[in-house]
Design an enzyme around this catalytic site. Structure first.
Site, PDB file in Angstrom:
ATOM      1  N   HIS A 307      26.068  15.864 -26.970  1.00 37.53           N
ATOM      2  CA  HIS A 307      26.510  14.976 -25.952  1.00 37.53           C
ATOM      3  C   HIS A 307      26.783  16.079 -24.568  1.00 37.53           C
ATOM      4  O   HIS A 307      27.119  16.969 -24.683  1.00 37.53           O
ATOM      5  CB  HIS A 307      27.893  14.343 -26.377  1.00 37.53           C
ATOM      6  CG  HIS A 307      28.181  13.036 -25.535  1.00 37.53           C
ATOM      7  ND1 HIS A 307      28.546  12.993 -24.113  1.00 37.53           N
ATOM      8  CD2 HIS A 307      27.649  11.695 -25.809  1.00 37.53           C
ATOM      9  CE1 HIS A 307      28.687  11.785 -23.907  1.00 37.53           C
ATOM     10  NE2 HIS A 307      28.212  10.827 -24.721  1.00 37.53           N
ATOM     11  N   ASP A 364      26.309   7.508 -31.785  1.00 36.65           N
ATOM     12  CA  ASP A 364      25.077   6.769 -32.657  1.00 36.65           C
ATOM     13  C   ASP A 364      24.539   7.250 -34.110  1.00 36.65           C
ATOM     14  O   ASP A 364      23.875   6.638 -34.502  1.00 36.65           O
ATOM     15  CB  ASP A 364      23.982   7.227 -31.882  1.00 36.65           C
ATOM     16  CG  ASP A 364      23.965   6.270 -30.348  1.00 36.65           C
ATOM     17  OD1 ASP A 364      24.396   5.102 -30.394  1.00 36.65           O
ATOM     18  OD2 ASP A 364      23.541   6.780 -29.110  1.00 36.65           O
TER      19      ASP A 364
HETATM   20  N1  CMC Z   1      19.424  18.759 -31.755  1.00 39.86           N
HETATM   21  C1  CMC Z   1      19.113  20.256 -31.583  1.00 39.86           C
HETATM   22  N2  CMC Z   1      19.357  20.974 -30.272  1.00 39.86           N
HETATM   23  C2  CMC Z   1      20.019  20.092 -29.600  1.00 39.86           C
HETATM   24  C3  CMC Z   1      20.569  18.975 -29.648  1.00 39.86           C
HETATM   25  C4  CMC Z   1      20.151  18.297 -30.584  1.00 39.86           C
HETATM   26  N3  CMC Z   1      20.504  16.866 -31.011  1.00 39.86           N
HETATM   27  N4  CMC Z   1      21.167  18.395 -28.796  1.00 39.86           N
HETATM   28  C5  CMC Z   1      21.264  19.573 -27.612  1.00 39.86           C
HETATM   29  N5  CMC Z   1      20.606  20.645 -28.162  1.00 39.86           N
HETATM   30  C6  CMC Z   1      20.381  21.962 -27.696  1.00 39.86           C
HETATM   31  C7  CMC Z   1      19.403  21.983 -26.624  1.00 39.86           C
HETATM   32  O1  CMC Z   1      18.085  22.083 -27.222  1.00 39.86           O
HETATM   33  C8  CMC Z   1      19.836  22.968 -25.699  1.00 39.86           C
HETATM   34  O2  CMC Z   1      19.531  24.309 -26.138  1.00 39.86           O
HETATM   35  P1  CMC Z   1      19.397  25.349 -25.066  1.00 39.86           P
HETATM   36  O3  CMC Z   1      20.658  25.497 -24.412  1.00 39.86           O
HETATM   37  O4  CMC Z   1      19.180  26.651 -26.013  1.00 39.86           O
HETATM   38  O5  CMC Z   1      18.134  24.937 -24.383  1.00 39.86           O
HETATM   39  C9  CMC Z   1      21.443  22.720 -25.864  1.00 39.86           C
HETATM   40  O6  CMC Z   1      21.736  22.301 -26.988  1.00 39.86           O
HETATM   41  C10 CMC Z   1      21.889  21.741 -24.787  1.00 39.86           C
HETATM   42  O7  CMC Z   1      21.234  20.757 -24.650  1.00 39.86           O
HETATM   43  P2  CMC Z   1      20.897  19.688 -23.268  1.00 39.86           P
HETATM   44  O8  CMC Z   1      19.874  18.871 -23.876  1.00 39.86           O
HETATM   45  O9  CMC Z   1      20.791  20.797 -22.434  1.00 39.86           O
HETATM   46  O10 CMC Z   1      22.219  18.999 -23.251  1.00 39.86           O
HETATM   47  P3  CMC Z   1      22.325  17.800 -22.344  1.00 39.86           P
HETATM   48  O11 CMC Z   1      23.864  17.777 -22.084  1.00 39.86           O
HETATM   49  O12 CMC Z   1      21.348  17.660 -21.207  1.00 39.86           O
HETATM   50  O13 CMC Z   1      22.063  16.797 -23.341  1.00 39.86           O
HETATM   51  C11 CMC Z   1      22.015  14.982 -25.080  1.00 39.86           C
HETATM   52  C12 CMC Z   1      22.839  15.881 -24.067  1.00 39.86           C
HETATM   53  C13 CMC Z   1      23.089  13.828 -25.592  1.00 39.86           C
HETATM   54  C14 CMC Z   1      20.869  14.344 -24.289  1.00 39.86           C
HETATM   55  C15 CMC Z   1      21.525  15.773 -26.202  1.00 39.86           C
HETATM   56  O14 CMC Z   1      22.501  16.539 -26.781  1.00 39.86           O
HETATM   57  C16 CMC Z   1      20.446  15.187 -27.095  1.00 39.86           C
HETATM   58  O15 CMC Z   1      19.100  15.078 -26.669  1.00 39.86           O
HETATM   59  N6  CMC Z   1      20.916  14.618 -28.098  1.00 39.86           N
HETATM   60  C17 CMC Z   1      20.132  13.779 -29.081  1.00 39.86           C
HETATM   61  C18 CMC Z   1      19.941  12.486 -28.670  1.00 39.86           C
HETATM   62  C19 CMC Z   1      21.307  11.705 -28.749  1.00 39.86           C
HETATM   63  O16 CMC Z   1      21.872  11.623 -29.847  1.00 39.86           O
HETATM   64  N7  CMC Z   1      21.572  10.846 -27.460  1.00 39.86           N
HETATM   65  C20 CMC Z   1      22.951  10.121 -27.906  1.00 39.86           C
HETATM   66  C21 CMC Z   1      23.930  10.383 -26.992  1.00 39.86           C
HETATM   67  S1  CMC Z   1      25.650   9.546 -27.208  1.00 39.86           S
HETATM   68  C22 CMC Z   1      25.167   8.038 -26.858  1.00 39.86           C
HETATM   69  C23 CMC Z   1      25.393   7.880 -25.306  1.00 39.86           C
HETATM   70  O17 CMC Z   1      26.298   7.853 -24.614  1.00 39.86           O
HETATM   71  O18 CMC Z   1      24.061   7.500 -24.691  1.00 39.86           O
END
Ligand code: CMC
Length: 430
Positions: A307, A364
């Site tokens: 998140h 989720d």
């Molecule tokens: N599985 C594997 N690696 C992950 C995941 C995951 N679910 N989420 C983040 N990472 C890694 C990502 O690859 C990155 O690694 P690095 O620093 O080596 O590049 C690091 O963790 C940080 O991730 P980010 O994508 O830069 O973080 P963000 O804050 O931009 O994104 C997020 C947050 C929710 C989009 C992301 O964690 C994600 O894609 N999660 C899966 C989708 C999901 O469950 N979304 C629902 C969110 S909760 C409901 C809502 O409020 O919408």
């Protein structure tokens, strides 16, 4: 703590005001920065940008705190209903008996959609994604409510719009499901509660006996309450952005639905179940899938994990996990996907990659298990999120349009394309 921040650019120094929140959160106000220095600030993805001073929801991602209008989410989940929580978010206080009675009555009276609108549903193929139907139909509501298309609504008109959208979105969602399975639409029923009405419109049939299950109504209320607001998330920011052009509220909410649809946001609940099914069909080896999620080349992520703001745990996930267990127990369902989800959570939480990156289950991760137990089809999951998030969108829209410093949202950029270039006529181009 200082009430100004000092910025030094070359020889010059500038004082920028510091804004402090109720819980001592700090922001540097850069509104005047460009005029005084010629500089803008850069923050792609809005990782560290405050877009609003808001009174609606407080969230501490490190401590796992979430409060609507100051009330902890745990208390609302335990004691409130979605209808009451919606009022709280939009109007700022819990309603008294009279206010709640009027609010509930208005929701009931507004449940029906114009008969002509039923024909629009007929135009969609049965394979249409219900999020596409929802966003189009919410926008389409404007054609039967032209009174609400003007740029400024008065208090009474806003109230009317809020109940209209809250009541009708639920009916549209149920109709889109009925359309997809080729069953007759079921009209809303005046003596049902908000969630019971939704269940009835989804699952009743003129020639079958259907009784609304109170355990499921309670669980649905809980899911909606937990999703009702989450401060400046992607879809709420979209609602604020679109609404800031004084676009009408139907078009504004429709845009919010579009933003929610994405798999990184609300669409994740659909992805979670599809992922769990894939893991089950692949033999249930959760470690293999954790490894795959760590491999950047795989293009795979553990949906329902991670998140932007929660870096310790998502309080909503804890509540929903408990509810998933209770609902399945009460219904006597043994869902292998719940077992896979628990094993996957355990494997990920003990893995160094997930520990280092502070990736925890989000709301989720377990919500889909409950929705599935209710009989909600997987492609409707994000629609359920949208119904739940609507009060938050409405509360933020109201707060924004009523703010004394209201302005159209318009970010700036740093241009990095070609410098001035001459037009080349077509026959002289290579
Ligand atoms: N599985 C594997 N690696 C992950 C995941 C995951 N679910 N989420 C983040 N990472 C890694 C990502 O690859 C990155 O690694 P690095 O620093 O080596 O590049 C690091 O963790 C940080 O991730 P980010 O994508 O830069 O973080 P963000 O804050 O931009 O994104 C997020 C947050 C929710 C989009 C992301 O964690 C994600 O894609 N999660 C899966 C989708 C999901 O469950 N979304 C629902 C969110 S909760 C409901 C809502 O409020 O919408």
């Amino acid at each position: 703590m200082p009430d100004t921040a000092k910025l030094i650019l070359g020889e010059k120094s500038y004082d920028l005001p510091v804004i402090t929140g109720t819980e001592n959160e700090k922001a540097i106000d850069i509104t005047s920065l460009r005029n005084s220095t010629g500089y803008i600030t850069m923050d792609s993805g809005f990782m560290n940008t405050g877009a609003a001073v808001s009174n609606i929801t407080y969230l501490d991602g490190e401590l796992g705190i979430l409060r609507y209008r100051g009330i902890p989410i745990e208390q609302l989940a335990e004691q409130s209903t979605f209808v009451e929580t919606a009022y709280l978010l939009i109007y700022g206080t819990l309603p008294n008996k009279e206010e709640l009675g009027k609010w509930s009555q208005a929701l009931t009276e507004n449940s029906y959609i114009h008969e002509d609108m039923k024909h629009f549903f007929d135009g969609y193929p049965s394979t249409a994604h219900p999020m596409a139907i929802l966003s189009s139909m919410v926008s389409t509501l404007s054609i039967h409510n032209s009174w609400a298309l003007k740029p400024n609504l008065n208090e009474a008109e806003k109230y009317r719009m809020f109940v209209l959208l809250l009541a009708k979105m639920r009916t549209i969602a149920a109709y889109s499901y009925k359309k997809s399975i080729g069953e007759p639409y079921i009209y809303p029923t005046d003596n049902f509660s908000y969630c019971a009405n939704f269940m009835n419109m989804m699952f009743a049939h003129p020639s079958r006996h259907y009784e609304v299950n109170e355990t499921l109504v309670k669980a649905l209320n809980l899911i909606f309450v937990l999703h009702a607001d989450h401060e400046q998330n992607c879809s709420t920011s979209t609602v604020r952005l679109v609404g800031s052009s004084k676009s009408n509220l139907f078009a504004t909410i429709s845009a919010g639905i579009g933003a929610l649809w994405g798999p990184l946001h609300g669409g994740a609940n659909q992805e979670v179940i599809e992922m769990l099914e894939q893991i089950r069909d692949d033999g249930g080896n959760v470690k293999k899938w954790v490894e795959k999620a760590k491999d950047k080349d795989s293009g795979f992520r553990l949906y329902g994990f991670g998140h932007r703001v929660y870096k310790n745990f998502d309080p909503r996930a804890n509540i929903i996990k408990k509810s998933a267990n209770e609902v399945l127990d009460a219904l006597g369902i043994e869902d292998p996907l719940l077992e896979i989800a628990k094993k996957l959570e355990e494997a990920a939480l003990s893995d160094q990659y997930f520990i280092d990156k502070k990736l925890y289950p989000n709301v989720d991760f377990y919500s889909g298990i409950i929705l599935k137990a209710m009989g909600i089809p997987v492609n409707m999951f994000t629609v359920m999120f949208a119904i739940g998030r609507l009060p938050g969108w409405l509360a933020h829209w109201k707060e924004m349009v009523e703010a004394p410093d209201f302005k159209i949202n318009r970010p700036r950029q740093i241009y990095h394309g070609p410098a001035i270039n001459n037009y080349i006529p077509l026959d002289l181009r290579k």
